[in-house]
Design an enzyme around this catalytic site. Structure first.
Site, PDB file in Angstrom:
ATOM      1  N   ALA A 165     -21.520  49.971 -25.236  1.00 55.79           N
ATOM      2  CA  ALA A 165     -20.505  49.932 -24.177  1.00 55.79           C
ATOM      3  C   ALA A 165     -19.795  48.581 -24.164  1.00 55.79           C
ATOM      4  O   ALA A 165     -18.559  48.508 -24.018  1.00 55.79           O
ATOM      5  CB  ALA A 165     -21.149  50.211 -22.831  1.00 55.79           C
ATOM      6  N   TYR A 166     -20.553  47.514 -24.310  1.00 52.55           N
ATOM      7  CA  TYR A 166     -19.968  46.170 -24.330  1.00 52.55           C
ATOM      8  C   TYR A 166     -19.066  45.988 -25.543  1.00 52.55           C
ATOM      9  O   TYR A 166     -17.940  45.493 -25.442  1.00 52.55           O
ATOM     10  CB  TYR A 166     -21.095  45.138 -24.327  1.00 52.55           C
ATOM     11  CG  TYR A 166     -20.632  43.703 -24.391  1.00 52.55           C
ATOM     12  CD1 TYR A 166     -19.937  43.124 -23.336  1.00 52.55           C
ATOM     13  CD2 TYR A 166     -20.916  42.915 -25.510  1.00 52.55           C
ATOM     14  CE1 TYR A 166     -19.533  41.803 -23.388  1.00 52.55           C
ATOM     15  CE2 TYR A 166     -20.510  41.597 -25.571  1.00 52.55           C
ATOM     16  CZ  TYR A 166     -19.813  41.037 -24.507  1.00 52.55           C
ATOM     17  OH  TYR A 166     -19.407  39.718 -24.572  1.00 52.55           O
ATOM     18  N   VAL A 167     -19.554  46.401 -26.704  1.00 56.51           N
ATOM     19  CA  VAL A 167     -18.765  46.263 -27.938  1.00 56.51           C
ATOM     20  C   VAL A 167     -17.490  47.096 -27.863  1.00 56.51           C
ATOM     21  O   VAL A 167     -16.429  46.669 -28.347  1.00 56.51           O
ATOM     22  CB  VAL A 167     -19.619  46.649 -29.162  1.00 56.51           C
ATOM     23  CG1 VAL A 167     -18.757  46.891 -30.391  1.00 56.51           C
ATOM     24  CG2 VAL A 167     -20.634  45.555 -29.451  1.00 56.51           C
TER      25      VAL A 167
ATOM     26  N   SER B  42     -15.694  47.579 -25.302  1.00 56.51           N
ATOM     27  CA  SER B  42     -14.719  46.800 -24.532  1.00 56.51           C
ATOM     28  C   SER B  42     -14.164  45.654 -25.354  1.00 56.51           C
ATOM     29  O   SER B  42     -12.970  45.342 -25.283  1.00 56.51           O
ATOM     30  CB  SER B  42     -15.359  46.293 -23.231  1.00 56.51           C
ATOM     31  OG  SER B  42     -16.290  45.257 -23.458  1.00 56.51           O
TER      32      SER B  42
END
Length: 247
Positions: free
Chosen positions: A155-157, A159
């Protein structure tokens, strides 16, 4: 908007009250920049950063606001221009990180993270593109995990991959403006954002992954930012991986 005349370059650092952002503030101040230190929730830490800049002979102010709120950030840019005379460099370090496997990931966390990391980066980039003076630089932040594919970072990647795409295209859209647009992609760096929730074993594994066999320090990343902000006028539309050779 215009303000007091100044021959010094002016930088706005989002997320400048702590971690990598604070290291960037200190590094740019040493290079002679006047600095606007943005904060989202901790004004006291931002004021500490402001005091440190002033001790080095620079002008500085703390400015608060939600990076994803275009009205608040427009007002913030106005404030900086009025107080410091213009903006030459925007360093967009503001971001949040929530980790977890794709299966079962809380979509509320996804929305919250993407609001700050994607919409926030877009709002700040949009304003920087309109406001930066000739000879200026916009420096966004990605992550080396876009290439390393660590589990739980999806999820972070997602973004940060969006930030990379935004950055590379905006650099081409600003043709003729004499404004560079790049992204810095740190590897494992010893900040509260990175260390939060990680076991000693996990930290040790990441520390040994780089050929230099250590975690990055915020100052390591700040050096790369200073390079892109000042002397690196022929570096444009790039993602600079600052990770000690990991991956």
């Amino acid at each position: 908007m215009t303000g007091p005349e100044t021959s010094r370059r002016v930088a706005l650092v989002t997320g400048g009250s702590g971690g990598i952002g604070r290291a960037v503030v200190d590094r740019l101040a040493r290079d002679g920049y006047d600095v606007a230190v943005h904060y989202a929730g901790n004004e006291a830490r931002a004021q500490e950063a402001v005091a440190a800049v002033r001790q080095q002979g620079g002008r500085a102010l703390a400015v608060g606001g939600d990076v994803a709120d275009e009205v608040a950030m427009g007002t913030l840019f106005d404030t900086v221009e009025q107080a410091l005379g213009g903006i030459d460099v925007v360093v967009n370090t503001a971001g949040i990180m929530v980790l977890g496997p794709v299966v079962g990931f809380d979509l509320a966390d996804l929305d919250r993270m993407h609001r700050t990391n994607i919409r926030g980066a877009f709002v700040v980039s949009q304003l920087a593109a309109a406001r930066l003076r000739a000879g200026g630089a916009l420096i966004n932040f990605s992550t080396s995990v876009t290439r390393l594919q660590f589990p739980t970072y999806a999820a972070y990647v997602a973004s940060k991959a969006a930030v990379e795409g935004l950055t590379l295209i905006l650099a081409r859209e600003l043709r003729g403006r004499d404004v560079t647009v790049n992204a810095v992609a740190p590897g494992p760096t010893a900040t509260p954002l990175f260390l939060d929730g990680k076991s000693e074993e996990e930290v040790g594994r990441l520390r040994s992954a780089a050929p230099l066999e250590r975690l990055g320090q915020p100052d390591d990343v700040a050096e790369a930012v200073a390079f892109l902000a000042g002397p690196a006028r022929w570096v444009n539309g790039q993602v600079l991986f600052v990770n000690g050779g990991i991956g």
